[in-house]
Design an enzyme around this catalytic site. Structure first.
Site, PDB file in Angstrom:
ATOM      1  N   CYS A 150      -2.532 -11.018  -0.437  1.00 49.32           N
ATOM      2  CA  CYS A 150      -1.799  -9.790  -0.107  1.00 49.32           C
ATOM      3  C   CYS A 150      -0.448 -10.243   0.423  1.00 49.32           C
ATOM      4  O   CYS A 150      -0.388 -11.036   1.375  1.00 49.32           O
ATOM      5  CB  CYS A 150      -2.572  -9.022   0.960  1.00 49.32           C
ATOM      6  SG  CYS A 150      -1.700  -7.591   1.627  1.00 49.32           S
TER       7      CYS A 150
ATOM      8  N   CYS B 217       4.308  -8.066  -4.857  1.00 51.34           N
ATOM      9  CA  CYS B 217       3.235  -7.184  -4.386  1.00 51.34           C
ATOM     10  C   CYS B 217       2.106  -7.253  -5.404  1.00 51.34           C
ATOM     11  O   CYS B 217       2.349  -7.265  -6.618  1.00 51.34           O
ATOM     12  CB  CYS B 217       3.748  -5.745  -4.255  1.00 51.34           C
ATOM     13  SG  CYS B 217       2.434  -4.566  -3.867  1.00 51.34           S
TER      14      CYS B 217
ATOM     15  N   ASP C   3      -7.627  -9.115   0.761  1.00 54.55           N
ATOM     16  CA  ASP C   3      -6.499  -8.211   0.493  1.00 54.55           C
ATOM     17  C   ASP C   3      -6.722  -6.920   1.267  1.00 54.55           C
ATOM     18  O   ASP C   3      -7.848  -6.612   1.675  1.00 54.55           O
ATOM     19  CB  ASP C   3      -6.388  -7.901  -1.008  1.00 54.55           C
ATOM     20  CG  ASP C   3      -5.204  -6.985  -1.309  1.00 54.55           C
ATOM     21  OD1 ASP C   3      -4.089  -7.283  -0.831  1.00 54.55           O
ATOM     22  OD2 ASP C   3      -5.383  -5.949  -1.978  1.00 54.55           O
ATOM     23  N   SER C   4      -5.658  -6.173   1.451  1.00 50.10           N
ATOM     24  CA  SER C   4      -5.765  -4.884   2.113  1.00 50.10           C
ATOM     25  C   SER C   4      -6.667  -3.935   1.310  1.00 50.10           C
ATOM     26  O   SER C   4      -7.223  -3.001   1.872  1.00 50.10           O
ATOM     27  CB  SER C   4      -4.373  -4.266   2.262  1.00 50.10           C
ATOM     28  OG  SER C   4      -3.743  -4.212   0.993  1.00 50.10           O
TER      29      SER C   4
ATOM     30  N   GLU D 238      -2.662   2.959  -7.681  1.00 47.63           N
ATOM     31  CA  GLU D 238      -3.992   3.312  -7.149  1.00 47.63           C
ATOM     32  C   GLU D 238      -4.469   4.655  -7.662  1.00 47.63           C
ATOM     33  O   GLU D 238      -5.662   4.921  -7.716  1.00 47.63           O
ATOM     34  CB  GLU D 238      -3.972   3.273  -5.616  1.00 47.63           C
ATOM     35  CG  GLU D 238      -3.711   1.869  -5.135  1.00 47.63           C
ATOM     36  CD  GLU D 238      -4.450   1.471  -3.880  1.00 47.63           C
ATOM     37  OE1 GLU D 238      -4.940   2.362  -3.187  1.00 47.63           O
ATOM     38  OE2 GLU D 238      -4.511   0.262  -3.618  1.00 47.63           O
TER      39      GLU D 238
ATOM     40  N   TYR E  99      -1.447  -1.615   3.768  1.00 46.00           N
ATOM     41  CA  TYR E  99      -0.846  -2.375   4.863  1.00 46.00           C
ATOM     42  C   TYR E  99       0.691  -2.314   4.805  1.00 46.00           C
ATOM     43  O   TYR E  99       1.357  -2.556   5.803  1.00 46.00           O
ATOM     44  CB  TYR E  99      -1.255  -3.849   4.765  1.00 46.00           C
ATOM     45  CG  TYR E  99      -2.632  -4.201   5.300  1.00 46.00           C
ATOM     46  CD1 TYR E  99      -3.599  -3.225   5.558  1.00 46.00           C
ATOM     47  CD2 TYR E  99      -2.962  -5.532   5.541  1.00 46.00           C
ATOM     48  CE1 TYR E  99      -4.853  -3.583   6.032  1.00 46.00           C
ATOM     49  CE2 TYR E  99      -4.221  -5.883   6.015  1.00 46.00           C
ATOM     50  CZ  TYR E  99      -5.167  -4.905   6.261  1.00 46.00           C
ATOM     51  OH  TYR E  99      -6.402  -5.267   6.729  1.00 46.00           O
TER      52      TYR E  99
ATOM     53  N   HIS F 189       0.062  -5.183  -6.585  1.00 44.35           N
ATOM     54  CA  HIS F 189      -0.149  -4.085  -7.528  1.00 44.35           C
ATOM     55  C   HIS F 189       0.833  -4.100  -8.705  1.00 44.35           C
ATOM     56  O   HIS F 189       0.578  -3.476  -9.728  1.00 44.35           O
ATOM     57  CB  HIS F 189       0.030  -2.737  -6.827  1.00 44.35           C
ATOM     58  CG  HIS F 189      -1.085  -2.388  -5.893  1.00 44.35           C
ATOM     59  ND1 HIS F 189      -1.450  -3.189  -4.844  1.00 44.35           N
ATOM     60  CD2 HIS F 189      -1.908  -1.304  -5.859  1.00 44.35           C
ATOM     61  CE1 HIS F 189      -2.450  -2.615  -4.194  1.00 44.35           C
ATOM     62  NE2 HIS F 189      -2.744  -1.473  -4.793  1.00 44.35           N
TER      63      HIS F 189
HETATM   64  N1  DGL Z   1      -1.618  -5.823  -1.180  1.00 46.33           N
HETATM   65  C1  DGL Z   1      -0.352  -5.309  -0.711  1.00 46.33           C
HETATM   66  C2  DGL Z   1       0.758  -6.315  -0.982  1.00 46.33           C
HETATM   67  O1  DGL Z   1       0.650  -7.214  -1.817  1.00 46.33           O
HETATM   68  C3  DGL Z   1      -0.024  -3.985  -1.342  1.00 46.33           C
HETATM   69  C4  DGL Z   1      -0.912  -2.850  -0.884  1.00 46.33           C
HETATM   70  C5  DGL Z   1      -0.730  -2.468   0.556  1.00 46.33           C
HETATM   71  O2  DGL Z   1       0.372  -2.043   0.935  1.00 46.33           O
HETATM   72  O3  DGL Z   1      -1.690  -2.600   1.306  1.00 46.33           O
HETATM   73  O4  DGL Z   1       1.776  -6.250  -0.350  1.00 46.33           O
END
Ligand code: DGL
Length: 274
Positions: free
Chosen positions: A76, A195, A13-14, A161, A45, A197
């Site tokens: 991600c 997403c 993941d990012s 976050e 990301y 989060h």
């Molecule tokens: N993990 C990213 C997603 O699911 C969210 C966080 C990011 O933007 O890096 O899109």
């Protein structure tokens, strides 16, 4: 180039968000070994271009292959939306055609046809994921009759976050993006949290989403789909070691990861910086 010995499943993941997916994967398949890699130094990301997300994701996948993984899950949505196809089609044949990289979008949308009755579906995700059109493209491959509307929720990742998921100020932005989505299509009866989060915001999302709308969270869907995939592909399953071990790596400082990981995983983890 890469070791042929079986190894852990790689989860990329990012940053921290993929831990919400990993949590469900580990619960569904506790016997397997996992390496979690978060590219915290270069997150988020969601606001980055296609080229950059692709380049960073390819670097991470290559790293996880070097670390012994034969199967990597892009946990991600942004990386799945912007990099998965190119990696599968253009890079895997050169890197190692026997290794696999899977994403989170396809497993999330597979059940949508059975959930929506109105055939109007909403997607809440990062700007990058919405702009890529990956959700409508994947949904239409399976269910061409479904109308899909997307809404980018740029502030939700930062709120989570910064540990503001339960904060009073967060209500404003949760309500705002939900209302903007519903203004695009009043017939939506199913909303996908596209997403990593957003499950952390679920209590507030549920509060402002009309009761008649089904909210689809992806962690369990991805976990069930991975389990099914390994069942259908015994040759890949045989490359995944099973000692119940998890290791965590981040591209940023260890202490920050340890602190924030507890928001997503509900446990303290030991992490190494790479
Ligand atoms: N993990 C990213 C997603 O699911 C969210 C966080 C990011 O933007 O890096 O899109």
């Amino acid at each position: 180039m890469f070791s042929s010995v079986p190894g852990p499943i790689g989860i990329f993941d990012s940053g921290y968000g993929g831990l919400t997916i990993f949590d469900k994967i580990r619960a569904a398949m506790p016997g397997y070994d996992y390496i979690y890699l978060g590219d915290n130094a270069r997150a988020p990301y969601g606001t980055r271009s296609f080229e950059v997300v692709y380049e960073f994701t390819l670097q991470a996948v290559t790293k996880l292959f070097e670390m012994g993984c034969h199967l990597v899950i892009l946990a991600c949505n942004t990386a799945s939306a912007k990099a998965l196809r190119s990696i599968q089609i253009n890079d895997l044949p050169h890197l190692d055609p026997a290794r696999r990289v899977l994403g989170v979008i396809r497993p999330t949308v597979e059940c949508i046809g059975n959930i929506t009755r109105s055939r109007h579906v909403g997607v809440l995700a990062t700007g990058g994921t919405i702009k890529s059109e990956s959700y409508p493209l994947e949904i239409h491959k399976l269910f061409p009759d479904i109308k899909v509307s997307g809404e980018a929720c740029p502030l939700w990742v930062s709120l989570v976050e910064n540990n503001e998921a339960q904060g009073d100020g967060t209500d404003y932005f949760v309500r705002k993006y939900i209302n903007e989505l519903l203004a695009k299509d009043r017939e939506i009866d199913t909303a996908i949290l596209g997403c990593t989060h957003y499950p952390i915001l679920l209590p507030k999302i549920r509060k402002y989403m009309p009761e008649s709308i089904t909210i689809v969270s992806q962690g369990k869907l991805v976990a069930d789909s991975l389990k099914d995939y390994l069942h259908r592909h015994p040759e890949i399953d045989a490359q995944c070691t099973q000692n119940g071990k998890c290791s965590y790596y981040t591209t940023e400082a260890e202490d920050k990861f340890t602190e924030s990981a507890s928001i997503f995983l509900n446990e303290a983890v030991t992490v190494q910086r790479i």
